[in-house]
Scaffold this active site. Structure first.
Site, mmCIF file in Angstrom:
data_model
loop_
_atom_site.group_PDB
_atom_site.id
_atom_site.type_symbol
_atom_site.label_atom_id
_atom_site.label_comp_id
_atom_site.label_asym_id
_atom_site.label_seq_id
_atom_site.Cartn_x
_atom_site.Cartn_y
_atom_site.Cartn_z
ATOM 1 N N SER A 193 0.823 -1.206 0.000
ATOM 2 C CA SER A 193 0.000 0.000 0.000
ATOM 3 C C SER A 193 0.858 1.257 0.000
ATOM 4 C CB SER A 193 -0.917 0.015 1.226
ATOM 5 O OG SER A 193 -1.644 1.225 1.276
ATOM 6 N N ASP A 194 0.509 2.180 -0.886
ATOM 7 C CA ASP A 194 1.102 3.508 -0.852
ATOM 8 C C ASP A 194 0.682 4.174 0.462
ATOM 9 O OD1 ASP A 194 2.354 5.875 -1.897
ATOM 10 O OD2 ASP A 194 0.357 6.661 -2.294
ATOM 11 N N LYS A 195 1.534 5.023 1.019
ATOM 12 C CA LYS A 195 1.223 5.651 2.307
ATOM 13 C C LYS A 195 0.412 6.931 2.150
ATOM 14 C CE LYS A 195 4.120 8.304 4.506
ATOM 15 N NZ LYS A 195 3.306 9.521 4.782
ATOM 16 N N THR A 196 1.002 7.901 1.456
ATOM 17 C CA THR A 196 0.418 9.241 1.417
ATOM 18 C C THR A 196 -0.902 9.252 0.664
ATOM 19 O OG1 THR A 196 2.648 10.137 1.427
ATOM 20 C CG2 THR A 196 0.867 11.631 0.835
#
Length: 929
Positions: free
Chosen positions: A361-364
């Site tokens: 998963s991408d964070k931002t």
């Protein structure tokens, strides 16, 4: 947006291959203040290209020079290869199952069975159209990337500043960049104003679509700006360094274009098809040769007659409805997901989502809110959280379009009662700002002069970089330690101070504001629920390592976060990097190639990987992953590369997607098991009975069995399903073995019917009643098996849906009426009709117990023993090694726990003894172990 140059771990990391982090220590008082800065490193420019970057900024390239370079480097655009739509449509007629059905279609035409020919041909085209329509977006990812590029650019050519198509830019061109411009190519800033004079200013660049950074990045002379980024502030000349596919965004496009791997579902279907082709071809070929030899020199042994017999048998055996049933099941599932705001773009992604065991998963903007918010502050003695919010609000620049100022103002307005329900949003009840000094790069702070209406006191407040505010108050070692502590956790710090009463020149420290892009409210719960379903979430971010660890901690994840450079470390073997990648909880300071590499390494480990993202930088990994998931608010490039698009913010809907897709998977696997079992039984019985007794069934009855049973099982798409708590797998070895075992038991039941009817009830082999009895048995017994293939446990653990039950039973009641009353065949009466159906219903319960026992004793170790291969033996050895390692680790942990427990017991006795000697009661705190 980075104006405070705070104890700054920038909220989003700059391109990690372009920048390196260095810590410069500044002494404030007696304690060192760790100030984190980012030092720009020049782009990697080959020497031969560097030689072309010495263009006169006041004149630019000549037309002739530009033309020569255009021929050398090509146009500044992303290359694309268009697929012929006709060839793309025809590609859906390929694959093992498709070939098998096409063969059945040809056979139907050869034997003039035009009804079956039409039905089979229609099924082929339905499957092709479903695939073509659902996946028509295959080439749209590159189109979306192209749309993010600028269309025109201001360029110096032949001494004139002209507008030029960006496709004609070449390395060495001098371009002008102004507020709002989309940067047309990778370029190096020259530190020269567009008007021609030297400038010490910077450009504020929004490169969020490339790196996931939520805040603009300050770029100065000598720094590189990247194609498709947007100029948010400032103006400057730059010299083009890279164009087209050589740019940063071009590399992402190249990664997308080379990702054309066959999907997991298609591989599974092809393997099932290969098995069915093998057994069908072998058994039918043996029957053909046998009849040609045995009946030679007779009418029954003529080539066309024998061919017609085996072709009808082949048509009946081939599961022509398999792709259609699976496609309809997935389409119904896609509709269910759409109701939960999960849009499926590639139909087979529904099946693959059920099998993913790792979600990168991408964070931002995905795990976090992508906005700076007020965190727990450090407060000096005598001040409260409300105080620091009020004073920071008084010193905030009104109307400033700045993330830090917005975070401060929003936090104050949401917390302080005096700022709520104000009639005039520009006034602060009880206070009046009489003077305001905005931020400037020299002082690195803002300040305001304020009158308190209640006390009539005038005071000043200041807000700015921690080292500036600490110096302003004359030093504070505790504050420096607090700032350093915040820095180590990746939090932004901002100092706030006010003047002491009666002296407008002497300041006292109020405290330190801390700011962070916080996790979404549902992110932690989503990660926990994914873990409950056996899906490990790995966080991937362009942020620095310490920020990633802090966010991971707040999300309830472990803090084993790898620096992305570890993925391309030349000193480590591929196996070592892969193992570290498996064990890591996340990755920091990544670029598109790193994200792609993470997915690739995990897939090579045999894992099915899901990937979420929202930017251009995520597009290659989204395309590479087994299931690419574009989140709410994503860019066009991410949406085009993804298989699934989330319409709701955050990841919470992914859990809905997982549960729904697993229900769909169970339906598909149960149908596949049933259909393969039916095919095995059908071929085995007729292979043996033809060779042993030369007994055959009318073609119309064979075709009727296939059409009725496949039509009924279409409603499996709405059947009840038991959702697995672990990622689903096809386990083809288990699936095919179980199909063969059940097929053999069904074959035994068929022979029992045949010989009991013949020998016990005296019905001769040439009596048409025997044919009707066998028709009803072969129609019902395998069909009722679908009640047991629905689950890995006993059939009563999850009862079928009413619609599914009625559809399956209805077709067999219809077949019974045909047999009882002699429609299309000879009548056998109610006695035989009810008996055959009753035996078939009872026999599926017997098969259910056999299935449960097979599942009970089946294991990977059994598979590796029965069908040994190098890969299986290696995997089994690794599992045993890991198991032994885990046991040793657990033993060590248990020993440590015993030591800790004993230590607590000893301490408890000491506290008890001390309490007794001092004659004071033993509190719960001193006795709790």
């Amino acid at each position: 947006s980075q104006k405070y140059q705070t104890v700054e771990i920038t909220e989003e990391a700059h391109l990690s291959e372009k920048k390196t982090e260095e810590i410069s220590e500044k002494k404030v008082g007696n304690v060192q203040l760790d100030e984190h800065e980012h030092v720009e490193v020049g782009d990697d420019i080959p020497a031969e290209l560097e030689a072309l970057l010495h263009t006169d900024p006041s004149k630019g390239l000549t037309t002739q020079e530009a033309q020569t370079r255009l021929e050398t480097f090509g146009r500044n655009e992303l290359a694309e290869i268009k697929t012929n739509p006709i060839l793309k449509f025809l590609s859906y007629f390929t694959g093992a199952i498709a070939y098998l059905i096409e063969l059945a279609c040809i056979f139907a035409a050869v034997v003039h069975d035009w009804l079956d020919f039409g039905i089979i041909l229609a099924l082929l085209f339905v499957n092709a159209f479903i695939g073509f329509i659902e996946e028509a977006r295959a080439e749209s990812a590159l189109d979306a990337l192209k749309q993010t590029l600028a269309q025109k650019a201001k360029v110096w050519r032949d001494g004139h500043f002209i507008d030029l198509d960006v496709a004609e830019l070449v390395p060495g061109d001098v371009i002008g960049l102004r507020l709002g411009d989309i940067i047309p190519a990778d370029a190096r800033l020259l530190g020269i104003s567009v008007t021609g004079g030297e400038t010490e200013g910077t450009l504020s660049i929004d490169q969020s679509a490339l790196t996931g950074e939520s805040l603009p990045v300050e770029k100065k002379k000598g720094d590189t700006v990247y194609s498709s980024s947007i100029v948010k502030q400032g103006q400057m000349l730059a010299i083009v360094t890279k164009t087209g596919s050589r740019t940063f965004i071009g590399r992402a496009a190249n990664l997308i274009s080379i990702t054309v791997e066959q999907g997991h579902f298609q591989k599974v279907i092809n393997q099932i098809g290969n098995f069915l082709i093998l057994i069908t071809t072998v058994l039918v070929a043996i029957i053909f040769v046998y009849q040609m030899v045995k009946f030679r020199h007779t009418d029954k042994g003529k080539f066309l007659t024998v061919l017609q017999n085996v072709l009808i048998l082949t048509i009946a055996a081939i599961p022509v409805g398999l792709p259609t049933v699976l496609s309809v099941t997935m389409a119904v599932g896609a509709k269910q997901l759409a109701a939960k705001k999960v849009i499926v773009k590639r139909l087979t992604a529904v099946e693959e989502m059920a099998s993913i065991s790792v979600l990168c998963s991408d964070k931002t903007g995905t795990l976090t809110l992508n906005e700076l918010t007020f965190d727990e502050p450090y407060l000096s003695n005598g001040f409260t959280k409300e105080d620091i919010l009020l004073y920071s609000y008084l010193s905030a620049e009104p109307g400033a379009n700045d993330p830090i100022e917005s975070a401060v103002r929003n936090a104050a307005e949401e917390t302080l009662e005096i700022l709520k329900n104000r009639p005039n949003k520009h006034e602060i009840p009880g206070y009046k700002v009489t003077a305001f000094v905005p931020f400037n790069p020299t002082t690195k702070m803002t300040s305001a002069t304020v009158i308190n209406h209640e006390t009539k006191e005038t005071f000043k407040v200041a807000k700015g970089a921690p080292q500036v505010i600490i110096r302003l108050v004359g030093g504070d070692d505790d504050a420096v330690r607090a700032v350093n502590s915040l820095a180590k956790r990746g939090l932004r710090a901002l100092g706030v101070a006010k003047t002491v009463p009666g002296d407008l020149e002497k300041y006292e420290l109020v405290g330190m504001i801390s700011l962070l892009d916080p996790p979404r409210p549902d992110s932690g719960e989503t990660i926990r629920r994914c873990g409950e379903y056996g899906v490990e979430v790995k966080m991937i971010t362009g942020d620095q390592l310490i920020i990633a660890k802090e966010v991971a901690h707040r999300l309830g994840m472990q803090r084993v976060i790898l620096d992305a450079n570890h993925l391309v470390d030349p000193n480590k073997s591929e196996e070592e990097v892969t193992q570290h990648c498996e064990r890591a909880d996340g990755f920091a300071q990544v670029i598109p190639e790193h994200k792609y590499r993470v997915v690739e390494l995990l897939q090579k480990r045999g894992l099915l990987v899901g990937m979420t993202g929202d930017g251009v930088n995520d597009a290659p990994a989204l395309k590479k992953a087994n299931v690419g998931i574009a989140v709410h608010g994503c860019t066009d490039a991410a949406r085009s590369a993804a298989d699934i698009v989330l319409l709701a913010p955050g990841l919470s809907t992914i859990v809905d997607g997982i549960t729904t897709s697993r229900a769909i998977f169970q339906r598909m696997r149960s149908y596949a098991l049933y259909r393969i079992t039916s095919t095995v039984h059908f071929l085995l019985f007729f292979f043996c009975i033809i060779l042993a007794r030369d007994w055959e069934m009318k073609a119309i009855l064979l075709i009727l069995i296939t059409l009725l049973n496949d039509a009924a099982t279409l409603v499996i798409s709405v059947d009840n399903a038991k959702i697995s708590r672990r990622p689903d797998k096809w386990r083809l070895g288990q699936l095919i073995t179980l199909s063969i075992v059940l097929g053999i038991f069904l074959t035994a039941a068929s022979f029992a019917h045949f010989f009991i009817a013949r020998d016990v009830f005296g019905i001769a082999e040439d009596d048409d009643r025997l044919e009707t009895i066998m028709y009803l048995h072969i129609s019902s017994a395998p069909h009722f098996v679908i009640f047991t293939t629905r689950l890995s446990g006993h059939f009563w653990e999850s009862l079928p849906s009413p619609l599914f039950f009625v559809a399956v039973m209805g077709t067999q009641v219809f077949a019974m009426f045909l047999s009882v009353y002699g429609l299309l065949t000879t009548a056998i009466g109610w006695g035989w009709g009810i008996s055959v159906i009753g035996v078939s219903l009872g026999y599926f319960i017997v098969l259910d117990f056999i299935k449960v026992q097979i599942f009970k004793y089946w294991s990977f170790e059994l598979t590796a023993t029965l069908w040994p291969s190098k890969e299986r033996r290696t995997k089994l050895h690794d599992r045993h090694t890991q198991h032994e390692h885990n046991i040793k680790v657990q033993r060590t942990i248990n020993k440590v726990r015993k030591v800790v427990l004993m230590s607590k017991v000893v301490l408890a006795f000491k506290y008890a003894a001390a309490s007794a000697s001092e004659k004071r009661p033993i509190t719960a705190a001193t006795t709790t172990i």
